[in-house]
Design a protein around this motif. Sequence first.
Motif, short mmCIF file in Angstrom:
data_model
loop_
_atom_site.label_atom_id
_atom_site.label_comp_id
_atom_site.label_asym_id
_atom_site.label_seq_id
_atom_site.Cartn_x
_atom_site.Cartn_y
_atom_site.Cartn_z
N ILE A 31 0.83 -1.20 0.00
CA ILE A 31 0.00 0.00 0.00
C ILE A 31 0.87 1.25 0.00
N SER A 102 -2.15 0.39 -4.21
CA SER A 102 -1.02 -0.49 -4.01
C SER A 102 0.01 -0.30 -5.12
N SER A 106 3.09 -5.00 -6.23
CA SER A 106 2.25 -5.74 -5.30
C SER A 106 1.30 -6.68 -6.04
#
Length: 123
Positions: A31, A102, A106
């Motif tokens: 994040i 994100s 990720s």
Amino acid sequence: QVQLVESGGGLVQAGGSLRLSCAVSGNTVGIIALGWYRQVPGKQRELVAVVRGGGRGGAVDYDDSVKGRFTISRDNVKNTVDLRMSSLKPEDTAVYYCNAKSAPWSAADYDSWGRGTRVTVSS
């Protein structure tokens, strides 16, 4: 994926205060930003406030309509992002959504959304 659950919405009088909270869980390692958006029927979802990075040093940004009245804060220990609202106006009435962005590396989706919590400000 990232899971977001909002809470704290309700009915308040104009001029009152309310605190929204978003619980963040799942694949949170990537994040890069957490924020609050709001939407009313017939209108596009709009950014209310966002915090980038983590902790006290994170950069924040607010929509002009809420500057000086709303405060966003991120707690990486509790895995929450709160929105403190004061001096509420009827035009603040909306469904408020928690959002997480994100990083490209990720496994989580770039944008994650909660289901929303309704805020109604009466006049």
